[in-house]
Structure formats: structure tokens, C-alpha cells
Design a protein around this motif. Sequence first.
Motif, mmCIF file in Angstrom:
data_model
loop_
_atom_site.group_PDB
_atom_site.id
_atom_site.type_symbol
_atom_site.label_atom_id
_atom_site.label_comp_id
_atom_site.label_asym_id
_atom_site.label_seq_id
_atom_site.Cartn_x
_atom_site.Cartn_y
_atom_site.Cartn_z
ATOM 1 N N ASP A 1 0.826 -1.209 0.000
ATOM 2 C CA ASP A 1 0.000 0.000 0.000
ATOM 3 C C ASP A 1 0.863 1.262 0.000
ATOM 4 O O ASP A 1 0.555 2.240 -0.695
ATOM 5 N N GLU A 2 1.936 1.234 0.778
ATOM 6 C CA GLU A 2 2.840 2.392 0.814
ATOM 7 C C GLU A 2 3.543 2.584 -0.527
ATOM 8 O O GLU A 2 3.725 3.711 -0.989
ATOM 9 N N ASP B 1 2.296 1.669 -3.450
ATOM 10 C CA ASP B 1 1.270 2.193 -4.364
ATOM 11 C C ASP B 1 1.054 3.690 -4.148
ATOM 12 O O ASP B 1 0.920 4.449 -5.112
ATOM 13 N N ALA B 2 1.033 4.115 -2.882
ATOM 14 C CA ALA B 2 0.858 5.539 -2.580
ATOM 15 C C ALA B 2 2.040 6.343 -3.100
ATOM 16 O O ALA B 2 1.869 7.435 -3.652
ATOM 17 N N ARG B 3 3.228 5.795 -2.948
ATOM 18 C CA ARG B 3 4.431 6.483 -3.432
ATOM 19 C C ARG B 3 4.412 6.607 -4.956
ATOM 20 O O ARG B 3 4.745 7.651 -5.505
ATOM 21 N N ILE B 4 4.002 5.535 -5.631
ATOM 22 C CA ILE B 4 3.887 5.569 -7.095
ATOM 23 C C ILE B 4 2.896 6.643 -7.516
ATOM 24 O O ILE B 4 3.162 7.418 -8.444
ATOM 25 N N SER B 5 1.756 6.717 -6.845
ATOM 26 C CA SER B 5 0.743 7.731 -7.178
ATOM 27 C C SER B 5 1.285 9.143 -6.990
ATOM 28 O O SER B 5 1.074 10.017 -7.830
ATOM 29 N N LEU B 6 1.976 9.354 -5.894
ATOM 30 C CA LEU B 6 2.548 10.657 -5.608
ATOM 31 C C LEU B 6 3.600 11.040 -6.661
ATOM 32 O O LEU B 6 3.599 12.153 -7.186
ATOM 33 N N GLN C 1 3.874 9.816 -9.711
ATOM 34 C CA GLN C 1 3.234 9.996 -11.017
ATOM 35 C C GLN C 1 2.583 11.370 -11.108
ATOM 36 O O GLN C 1 2.653 12.022 -12.147
ATOM 37 N N ALA C 2 1.980 11.826 -10.030
ATOM 38 C CA ALA C 2 1.386 13.169 -10.012
ATOM 39 C C ALA C 2 2.461 14.232 -10.209
ATOM 40 O O ALA C 2 2.256 15.218 -10.930
ATOM 41 N N GLU C 3 3.632 14.024 -9.608
ATOM 42 C CA GLU C 3 4.738 14.971 -9.781
ATOM 43 C C GLU C 3 5.257 14.943 -11.212
ATOM 44 O O GLU C 3 5.549 15.982 -11.797
ATOM 45 N N ASP D 1 3.496 14.207 -13.873
ATOM 46 C CA ASP D 1 2.475 14.899 -14.662
ATOM 47 C C ASP D 1 2.592 16.415 -14.508
ATOM 48 O O ASP D 1 2.461 17.156 -15.485
#
Length: 72
Positions: free
Chosen positions: A33-34, A36-41, A43-45, A47
Motif C-alpha cells: 500500500d505504501e 502504491d501511494a508512493r507511485i501515485s505521488l 506519477q502526479a509529480e 504529470d
Amino acid sequence: MDDDERPRRRSTEGSFGAASLLASESLESYSLDELDARISLLQAEIDRIKSHREKTAAHMRAAESLFRPKQL
């Protein structure tokens, strides 16, 4: 002036200080989960950076077309 509006001081640790630190960090202790959260963060950066890069490129193209000498 808000903190977000102030110019950020560039790192003295290479040209990409924070990214270099992230890339060298061990990921062994992170849960799925951590991670996945790091990947999302991240990826947002990515973008956000791509969007800023495109705006900068468009600005440069506009400036070049405005100031480019006219060819006869």
C-alpha cells in the motif's frame, strides 16, 4: 507571500537533489500500500513537471516566432 510562491532554493547535491535522494532510498521496508501511494505521488509529480515543461516550450516557441528575423 505564501511559502508556495517563494522561489525554491536549488539543492547543492547535483541538479536533482530530492529526486536523487528518492532514487537511492531503500524500498525494502515499504508495504504494498505504501509503495502504491508512493507511485501515485511520484506519477502526479511527473504529470506536473510535464505540464510545466509544455507550457515553457509553448512560451519559447511563441517568443521565437515573435523575435525571429523575418526572412525575405
